[in-house]
Design an enzyme around this catalytic site. Structure first.
Site, short mmCIF file in Angstrom:
data_model
loop_
_atom_site.label_atom_id
_atom_site.label_comp_id
_atom_site.label_asym_id
_atom_site.label_seq_id
_atom_site.Cartn_x
_atom_site.Cartn_y
_atom_site.Cartn_z
N CYS A 1 0.89 -1.16 0.00
CA CYS A 1 0.00 0.00 0.00
C CYS A 1 0.92 1.21 0.00
O CYS A 1 1.49 1.56 1.03
CB CYS A 1 -0.90 0.00 1.24
SG CYS A 1 -1.84 1.53 1.41
N CYS B 1 -0.54 4.24 2.28
CA CYS B 1 -0.54 4.16 3.75
C CYS B 1 -0.14 2.77 4.21
O CYS B 1 1.02 2.39 4.09
CB CYS B 1 -1.87 4.60 4.35
SG CYS B 1 -3.33 3.82 3.65
N SER B 2 -1.08 1.96 4.70
CA SER B 2 -0.70 0.65 5.24
C SER B 2 -1.85 -0.34 5.12
O SER B 2 -2.00 -1.21 5.97
CB SER B 2 -0.29 0.80 6.70
OG SER B 2 -1.33 1.42 7.43
N CYS B 3 -2.69 -0.23 4.09
CA CYS B 3 -3.85 -1.11 3.92
C CYS B 3 -3.42 -2.57 3.88
O CYS B 3 -2.43 -2.91 3.22
CB CYS B 3 -4.60 -0.73 2.64
SG CYS B 3 -5.24 0.94 2.72
#
Lengths: 206, 116
Positions: free
Chosen positions: A104, A107-109
Site C-alpha cells: 500500500c 498508507c498501510s492497507c
C-alpha cells in the site's frame, strides 16, 4: 518524581500517544476496556494463522480454490474470517509464470481478518516506495530470488479492496493434510514478500 | 457522541465498514480497455498515486461500485463510482531500466481515468 520524569526516556511518539489516550479517556470519549479488547483481539485472536488456513484449504480442496479465486470474500467467510479491513477480498494466485506481491504505497492497507495487523516494515516508507519501483531488489532482501522469466506483479492497495496472495504449494508436500500444510504457510508468503516453507523446514510436519 | 464499549468491540469489527455501494452506476470502462490516468495535483485527498499520473494502462478487473475517496474526504459526498484494477507495465511507470515483464496493478476509480 513527577510523571514527566518517569516518562522522560520514552520516544516522542509514545509520549504523544499516551497524552492523547489519557485525554480521550478523561473526556469519556474512549473506553479503556474497549481499547484492551481491541489490542487483545489482534494480539491473540486475529493473525496470519487465519490466512494460512485459507491457503491450506485452497491447496487441498480444488473446489474451494475455485470459489476463492472467483469470490474471495465469500470463500474466506466459509472459514469464519470476516469483518473490518476484509470486506472486499481478492486472492491472487502465484504460478511459475507470475509472482504477486502486495503493497500500500499510500498508507498501510492490509487484510486484517486473514493476516492481522501489518508488520512494521510493511508500513515503512522504504518498503512502500521500493516495492513498486524495485520489487526484485526488495524480494532479494527478503531472501527471495525469482527467475528472470517470472513476471512480478505488484498490487498497490489504493482502494478498499484487500489482497491476499495464494502461494504455490511447495514440492514434496504431497499427502500432507490441511493442518500440516497450514504450518508451511508464512505470513510473508501471503503478502508476496516470501515463499512458503518446504516440508523439510518444519521438522514435525511429515 | 457514541463511545465504543468493550462489549461491542467484537460486533463492530465483524460488521466492518464497507466502502462498496449498492448503487448502479454505469461503468465507463470494461476489462481490456486501454486507459490513461489523469495528470492532476489536487490539494486534498486522492488515491491516484503520483507515480501513476498521466500513465497508460489496461483495465484488468472491474471491482464494482465504491465510495469515491476524493470527494468523501473533502465534504462527505460518497459520489459512488466504478472501481477497476488497472495494470501498468513497469516500463511505462519507470522507463527503460525497469524489467520488461513486471507489472504494477493499481485500484482506480472512473474519475481518474480517460480512454487512451
Amino acid at each position: 518524581m513527577s510523571d514527566r520524569h518517569e516518562h522522560a526516556h520514552l520516544p516522542d511518539t509514545v509520549l504523544r500517544v499516551k497524552a492523547l489516550e489519557s485525554l480521550l479517556v478523561e473526556k469519556g470519549l474512549v473506553d479503556p476496556a474497549a481499547l484492551d479488547t481491541l489490542i487483545e483481539t489482534y494480539e491473540h485472536k486475529v493473525g496470519p494463522r487465519n490466512g494460512s488456513r485459507v491457503v491450506a484449504r485452497a491447496w487441498s480442496d480444488p473446489d474451494f480454490k475455485q470459489r476463492l479465486l472467483r469470490n474471495a470474500s465469500a470463500a474466506i467467510a466459509e472459514l469464519g474470517f470476516t469483518g473490518r479491513q476484509g470486506e472486499d477480498m481478492v486472492v491472487l494466485e502465484n504460478s511459475e509464470k507470475v509472482h504477486n506481491m502486495v503493497v500500500c504505497t499510500l498508507c498501510s492497507c492490509y487484510p486484517w481478518p486473514v493476516l492481522g495487523l501489518p508488520p512494521v516494515w510493511y508500513k515503512s516508507a522504504p518498503y512502500r516506495a521500493r516495492a513498486v519501483i524495485d520489487p526484485r531488489g526488495v524480494l532479494k532482501e527478503f531472501g527471495v530470488e525469482l527467475p528472470e522469466t517470472t513476471e512480478i506483479r505488484v498490487w498497490d492497495s489504493t482502494a478498499e479492496v484487500r489482497y491476499l496472495v495464494l502461494p504455490m504449494r511447495p514440492r514434496d508436500s504431497e499427502g500432507m493434510d490441511e493442518e500440516a500444510l497450514a504450518e508451511l504457510v508464512t505470513r510473508d508468503s501471503m503478502i508476496g514478500t516470501g515463499l512458503p516453507l518446504s516440508p523439510s523446514q518444519v521438522p514435525s510436519s511429515k | 457522541m457514541r463511545v465504543l464499549r468493550a462489549s461491542d468491540v467484537g460486533k463492530v469489527l465483524l460488521k466492518g465498514g464497507p466502502a462498496r455501494v449498492d448503487t448502479q452506476v454505469p461503468a465507463k470502462f470494461k476489462p481490456g480497455d486501454e486507459v490513461v490516468t489523469r495528470n492532476m495535483s489536487p490539494e486534498g485527498h486522492t488515491r491516484l498515486p503520483r507515480y501513476a499520473r498521466g500513465r497508460r494502462g489496461v483495465v484488468k478487473r472491474h471491482h464494482g461500485v465504491f465510495i469515491f475517496p476524493d470527494t468523501h474526504a473533502a465534504n462527505g459526498d460518497k459520489n459512488p463510482q466504478n472501481l477497476y484494477s488497472v495494470c501498468f507495465t513497469a516500463r511505462e511507470l519507470w522507463g527503460e531500466p525497469a524489467s520488461e515483464i513486471d507489472k504494477v496493478n493499481i485500484d482506480l476509480w472512473d474519475d481518474y481515468l480517460d480512454r487512451a
